[in-house]
Design a protein around this motif. Structure first.
Motif, PDB file in Angstrom:
ATOM      1  N   ASN A  80       0.859  -1.051  -0.219  1.00  0.00           N
ATOM      2  CA  ASN A  80      -0.023   0.069   0.040  1.00  0.00           C
ATOM      3  C   ASN A  80       0.859   1.368  -0.020  1.00  0.00           C
ATOM      4  OD1 ASN A  80      -1.523   2.207   0.945  1.00  0.00           O
ATOM      5  ND2 ASN A  80      -3.190   0.789   1.696  1.00  0.00           N
ATOM      6  N   GLN A  81       0.842   2.116  -1.137  1.00  0.00           N
ATOM      7  CA  GLN A  81       1.718   3.549  -1.286  1.00  0.00           C
ATOM      8  C   GLN A  81       1.395   4.413  -0.166  1.00  0.00           C
ATOM      9  OE1 GLN A  81       4.542   3.457  -3.127  1.00  0.00           O
ATOM     10  NE2 GLN A  81       4.041   1.034  -3.239  1.00  0.00           N
ATOM     11  N   GLY A  82       0.210   4.417   0.438  1.00  0.00           N
ATOM     12  CA  GLY A  82      -0.141   5.412   1.529  1.00  0.00           C
ATOM     13  C   GLY A  82       0.286   5.096   2.725  1.00  0.00           C
ATOM     14  N   THR A  83       0.285   3.868   3.228  1.00  0.00           N
ATOM     15  CA  THR A  83       0.449   3.363   4.638  1.00  0.00           C
ATOM     16  C   THR A  83       1.686   2.664   4.774  1.00  0.00           C
ATOM     17  OG1 THR A  83      -0.871   1.188   4.537  1.00  0.00           O
ATOM     18  CG2 THR A  83      -1.746   3.474   5.148  1.00  0.00           C
ATOM     19  N   GLY A  84       2.198   1.739   3.710  1.00  0.00           N
ATOM     20  CA  GLY A  84       3.359   0.930   3.476  1.00  0.00           C
ATOM     21  C   GLY A  84       2.984  -0.487   4.124  1.00  0.00           C
ATOM     22  N   LYS A  85       1.742  -0.813   4.258  1.00  0.00           N
ATOM     23  CA  LYS A  85       1.399  -2.112   4.620  1.00  0.00           C
ATOM     24  C   LYS A  85       1.364  -3.198   3.560  1.00  0.00           C
ATOM     25  CE  LYS A  85      -2.514  -4.677   6.459  1.00  0.00           C
ATOM     26  NZ  LYS A  85      -4.076  -4.904   6.302  1.00  0.00           N
ATOM     27  N   ASP A  86       2.143  -4.357   3.852  1.00  0.00           N
ATOM     28  CA  ASP A  86       2.190  -5.420   2.951  1.00  0.00           C
ATOM     29  C   ASP A  86       0.909  -5.834   2.569  1.00  0.00           C
ATOM     30  OD1 ASP A  86       3.315  -7.356   1.416  1.00  0.00           O
ATOM     31  OD2 ASP A  86       4.524  -8.198   2.896  1.00  0.00           O
TER      32      ASP A  86
END
Length: 178
Positions: A80-86
C-alpha cells in the motif's frame, strides 16, 4: 543484505523504460522495480508512475547473483503506497504471477499452415476432398463436397449438359422399349 519479507520506504534513484531503480535505505545498493511490479494495472511508461526523488514503499521480492553482482528485485504493487502495509504477506500473488509466466507459451514464432486434401474421394460417401476416417455423413444423409474451381465449373457444366443429353437419350430409348 538479508532477504526481507517486509516492506520499506525508499527513494527513486532513476527511471528507465523498463522500470525504476530504487535506493535501498542503509546501504549503497539499488534495486529494480520492473514496470510489471509497479502497479496491478498495466504500465507502459514507468515515468508516468514515478519520478526521480519520489518516496515509494517497496518490498524485496527476489535477489540474484550475476557476474559477482547482487541484483535485487523490488515490487510496489504488493505494498500500500499510502501506509506501507504489505498487501501480500504470504507472497500468494507473487507465486501466481510466477506460475502465469511459466505456463505461458509464445506461439507467435510458429507458422500456421492451412492444408487441403486434394483429389481424394471418400469411400464412405463418395464425395471429394476428404478421407473416409474424416467423413461425418450418416448413411442416407446430406452429402458435401469441395467447391470446384472456375475452370472445373465450366468443364463440369459442359459435362452435366453431356450427361443430360445422354440421359435423355437413355430415357427415350427406355420409353421405346416399353
Amino acid at each position: 543484505l538479508p532477504y526481507m519479507l517486509c516492506s520499506f520506504s525508499s527513494q527513486v534513484a532513476t527511471v528507465t523504460e523498463y522500470g525504476a531503480f530504487i535506493k535501498i535505505p542503509g546501504c549503497r545498493k539499488q534495486g529494480l522495480v520492473h514496470k510489471t511490479h509497479m502497479s496491478s494495472c498495466r504500465v507502459d511508461k514507468p515515468s508516468e508512475i514515478v519520478d526521480v526523488g519520489d518516496k515509494v514503499w517497496v518490498k524485496l521480492i527476489g535477489k540474484e547473483m550475476k557476474d559477482d553482482k547482487l541484483k535485487l528485485s523490488l515490487s510496489m504493487k504488493v505494498v500500500n503506497q499510502g501506509t506501507g502495509k504489505d498487501l501480500d504477506p504470504n507472497n500468494v500473488s507473487l507465486d501466481q504471477d510466477e506460475r502465469k509466466r511459466r505456463t505461458f507459451r509464445d506461439f507467435t514464432s510458429q507458422k500456421i499452415t492451412l492444408e487441403a486434401v486434394l483429389n481424394t474421394v471418400c469411400k464412405k460417401c463418395g464425395c471429394k476432398g476428404h478421407f473416409a476416417k474424416e467423413c461425418f455423413v450418416q448413411p442416407g444423409g446430406t452429402k458435401y463436397s469441395l467447391i470446384p474451381e472456375e475452370e472445373e465449373e465450366e468443364g463440369a457444366a459442359a459435362g452435366c449438359e453431356r450427361e443430360k443429353k445422354s440421359s435423355l437419350a437413355d430415357d427415350s430409348s427406355k420409353k421405346r422399349k416399353k
